[in-house]
Every structure is written in structure tokens, then in C-alpha cells.
Design an enzyme around this catalytic site. Sequence first.
Site, PDB file in Angstrom:
ATOM      1  CG  ASP A  13      -1.941   1.154   1.135  1.00  0.00           C
ATOM      2  OD1 ASP A  13      -2.720   1.179   0.173  1.00  0.00           O
ATOM      3  OD2 ASP A  13      -1.942   2.027   2.025  1.00  0.00           O
ATOM      4  CD  GLU A  15      -1.949   6.205   2.908  1.00  0.00           C
ATOM      5  OE1 GLU A  15      -2.588   7.081   2.277  1.00  0.00           O
ATOM      6  OE2 GLU A  15      -2.476   5.170   3.343  1.00  0.00           O
ATOM      7  CG  HIS A  63      -2.058  10.556   4.269  1.00  0.00           C
ATOM      8  ND1 HIS A  63      -1.436  11.681   4.767  1.00  0.00           N
ATOM      9  CD2 HIS A  63      -2.062  10.685   2.915  1.00  0.00           C
ATOM     10  CE1 HIS A  63      -1.059  12.466   3.764  1.00  0.00           C
ATOM     11  NE2 HIS A  63      -1.442  11.893   2.626  1.00  0.00           N
ATOM     12  CG  HIS A 158      -6.573   5.748   4.557  1.00  0.00           C
ATOM     13  ND1 HIS A 158      -6.861   4.845   3.565  1.00  0.00           N
ATOM     14  CD2 HIS A 158      -7.754   6.291   4.924  1.00  0.00           C
ATOM     15  CE1 HIS A 158      -8.155   4.847   3.326  1.00  0.00           C
ATOM     16  NE2 HIS A 158      -8.721   5.729   4.146  1.00  0.00           N
ATOM     17  CG  ASP A 163      -4.546   1.270   5.100  1.00  0.00           C
ATOM     18  OD1 ASP A 163      -4.962   1.141   6.264  1.00  0.00           O
ATOM     19  OD2 ASP A 163      -4.850   2.235   4.378  1.00  0.00           O
TER      20      ASP A 163
END
Length: 248
Positions: A13, A15, A63, A158, A163
Amino acid sequence: MTEQQTKRQIVLDTETTGISTAEDHRIIEIGCVEIINRRATGQTFHQYINPQREIDAGAIEVHGITNDFLADKPVFADIAKAFIDFVSGAELIIHNAPFDVGFLDHEFGKLDINHRIADICEVVDTLKMARDKHPGQKNNLDALCKRYQVDNSNRDLHGALLDAEILAEVYLAMTGGQVSLSLAAEHQEAPTADEQPLDNAFTASARPALKIIHADEHELAAHQAMLELIDKKSDGACVWLKDNQTAG
């Protein structure tokens, strides 16, 4: 072991500073969890990255990562080799893979790296997988956690590594296997085919009912406004808004 049993998978994942590489948005965090033979190995790759640009306010709300926090972090060029070494040859498990892969390829392009993610890894998109399995339903990560009884109570904001860990459990549940990534399980012998299921004290049906706190009308309105803002910024590519419309 067979090839399938020994396949190395990396749940990944990211960001980012925003939602579009066309506006030169950048990756600010990468989180990866390694799975071999459907078990977490304990090996992870986690890195915060200085994007060398400002983070959109809307992204910070998602986030919680700020420009000040990233000021002393390495730039992508400094971590690119370590990241490529970690994922090369693996099957990447990503939720909404085109988004993350697009950003990774965008970063590679800035460094004149002469390959793309698809050249070094296979990619599995769990969002597509979920939509195929559950058409017409919400298939964002929170909805899948609820559907497959994966605990995401720590997910207030997040975060790439958190995640990735949650997605790993969801993926294993969706594909019909082990759903816990607890390393404590590594200290126990694997159950045999003759053994009984887990004691009822640990089954979902035996747990006390969870208190459900519904969002009030102001929270729902704020949530909808944020989805519409994301949809506008991404030229109609907000998958969460589409899921909500499909469900409605």
C-alpha cells in the site's frame, strides 16, 4: 513444495501527496508485508518519503501525514533500490492496484529507471477481485474488513503499513485460507486435517454483540463532501464514491 506453495507474495500500500500523477503528486509512504506459503514471514518494508513538494490538505485529512513530519525523511531516489530489491519477482497484492502502480511507475520515471512495476512483479488487484466476488456491494477496504470479520479497529487514519497488514488478512480470507497474520501462530504446530475447529469461544457467533455507533447527519454530510471533492479532483475516478452510489 509445489510452485504455488512457494510463491512469494507482497501485500503493498502507498500514501501520496494527492490523487493524480498528472499533477505530479508523489508517494510519501510505502508499506509492504511479505507472505510465503500463505503465512506472514515477519518481513516488511516500510518507509516514509520526502516528496519534495507540498501535500494536499485533503490528502492530509485522509492519512494524517504532514509536510513537517516528512521534512527529514529520505527522497524516493534514496530508497528506490531497497524497495525494488524487496519486491522484485514477487506477486504484489494491492487494493485498487492501478492507483499504487501508477504512482510507483511515476516515481521510477523520474529516476530514469528503465522498467515498470509490471516488468518486475505480477500484480493482483483485490478491488477487482472483490467486485467480481461481490458485485453491487461496497468493496472498499473497510467494507471488506466487515464482510470477512477482519479487525480494523486501529484504522482511524490511513497508513501504508497498517493498511497492507489489514489487506493481507482480507486477501487471505477472500481466497479461503488463513486469516490471521499473528506471528504467535508461528510458534504453534500447524493443525492437521483430523483436528477439530477452533473452540467456540473464539468463533464470531460466540462473541458478544458489538455496539454499533452510526454516524450522525453532520458526519455523513462531511464524509459525502470529502468524497465529492476527491471525485472532482480525480476527474470522476473516486472509487469510494462509486461504491456508495452502487450500494445505494
